[in-house]
Design a protein around this motif. Structure first.
Motif, PDB file in Angstrom:
ATOM      1  N   SER A  88       0.802  -1.220   0.000  1.00 58.67           N
ATOM      2  CA  SER A  88       0.000   0.000   0.000  1.00 58.67           C
ATOM      3  C   SER A  88       0.835   1.270   0.000  1.00 58.67           C
ATOM      4  O   SER A  88       1.705   1.480   0.830  1.00 58.67           O
ATOM      5  CB  SER A  88      -0.958   0.037   1.178  1.00 58.67           C
ATOM      6  N   ARG A  91      -3.771   5.743   1.319  1.00 62.66           N
ATOM      7  CA  ARG A  91      -5.222   5.549   1.166  1.00 62.66           C
ATOM      8  C   ARG A  91      -5.823   6.748   0.433  1.00 62.66           C
ATOM      9  O   ARG A  91      -5.594   7.902   0.804  1.00 62.66           O
ATOM     10  CB  ARG A  91      -5.855   5.398   2.545  1.00 62.66           C
ATOM     11  N   ARG A 114      -5.301   1.643  -7.741  1.00 65.65           N
ATOM     12  CA  ARG A 114      -5.279   0.353  -7.033  1.00 65.65           C
ATOM     13  C   ARG A 114      -4.133  -0.500  -7.535  1.00 65.65           C
ATOM     14  O   ARG A 114      -3.397  -1.090  -6.765  1.00 65.65           O
ATOM     15  CB  ARG A 114      -6.585  -0.415  -7.253  1.00 65.65           C
ATOM     16  N   GLU A 119      -4.541   2.065  -1.640  1.00 61.65           N
ATOM     17  CA  GLU A 119      -5.819   1.549  -1.164  1.00 61.65           C
ATOM     18  C   GLU A 119      -6.847   2.587  -1.586  1.00 61.65           C
ATOM     19  O   GLU A 119      -6.750   3.760  -1.188  1.00 61.65           O
ATOM     20  CB  GLU A 119      -5.776   1.424   0.363  1.00 61.65           C
TER      21      GLU A 119
END
Ligand code: B12
Length: 211
Positions: A88, A91, A114, A119
């Motif tokens: 990741s 976010r 993605r 994320e």
């Protein structure tokens, strides 16, 4: 344009949802670069759909079914556009702004993000400023990404940025914007942190903002 890529392009203009997946697969099997299938075949066809709409040759139903045809083709292309198994990178909350229902471009941006290890929480379409704020408070993203395809809905990006300020969130999140009518100068005008004209560059901008 390469013959098979041309057929991908035409299957969007012919609304041929039954054929596009096969054509995309044929193009991939022929070793054509997935990016070329996307930009020369699919995005170019959506540009032509827009042109025909402006000329009065196509109406709303045609735009809609062209968009679903593109989504069908994208499903086949997706695994080839994105790298798998990256950890990741941050976010990101993404959504199309209030009053705007266009989501093909947003979905493509979400998919590329993605695939590049972010994320992504996709809020969908017609997202009001208050909803961006609520979701940002609960999901704590590092980046908020807004999409708008209509000149009439662009101002909602500004309203959302103001709402983030009022909620004390503006210093905690980066804001990036995109969509056909937008520009770098509009991003500066409303105080967004970044703008990108396409999904690949959206990934680059997000990466550089979080670096
Ligand atoms: C398909 C379509 C529709 C479909 C949408 C279906 C769907 N599920 O999305 C439907 C039929 C619903 C529709 C409706 C309308 N539409 Co329409 N639509 C289009 C069309 C033909 C294609 C859009 C598209 O999918 N492009 C392909 C994608 C891949 O490109 P993209 O969205 O630009 O996204 C890329 C970049 O912009 C960027 N990007 C996008 N979002 C983001 C976000 C971030 C954060 C970043 C960094 C980057 C980024 O990356 C993407 C990938 O490369 C365009 C024409 C055009 N040339 O854009 C008209 C167009 C956008 N529509 C238009 C209009 C006028 C309408 C309607 C008002 C028509 C009406 N009279 O009712 C309604 C509005 C409905 C609403 N409230 O939203 C006009 C807008 C004019 C304007 N300047 O405001 C256009 C330009 C057509 C035209 N030439 O007149 N539409």
């Amino acid at each position: 344009m390469n013959g098979i890529v041309r057929q991908v392009y035409e299957s969007i203009l012919n609304f041929d949802r039954g054929v596009i997946g096969k054509k995309v697969q044929e193009a991939l099997d022929a070793g054509i670069d997935p990016q070329a299938i996307l930009s020369d075949g699919m995005i170019a066809a959506m540009g032509e759909v827009g042109r025909r709409f402006e000329e009065g040759e196509f109406f709303i139903p045609e735009m809609l079914i062209a968009a679903t045809t593109m989504e069908t083709g994208l499903a086949v292309l997706q695994p080839h556009l994105t790298q798998q198994g990256v950890k990741s990178a941050g976010r990101i909350l993404i959504g199309t702004v209030k009053g705007d229902l266009h989501d093909v471009g947003k979905n493509l941006v979400a998919m590329m993000l993605r695939g590049s290890g972010f994320e992504v929480i996709d809020l969908g379409v017609d997202i009001a400023p208050e909803r961006f704020v609520e979701e940002a408070l609960s999901k704590k993203p590092q980046v908020i990404a807004m999409s708008a395809l209509l000149t009439t809905t662009m101002p909602s990006m500004n309203t959302t940025i103001q709402a983030l300020k009022e909620a004390g969130l503006r210093s905690k999140v980066k804001v990036i914007i995109g969509g056909a009518p937008l520009s770098d100068s509009y991003a500066k005008e409303i105080g967004a942190d970044g703008y990108a004209p396409d999904a690949n560059r959206a990934v680059k901008v997000a990466r550089s903002l979080l670096a």
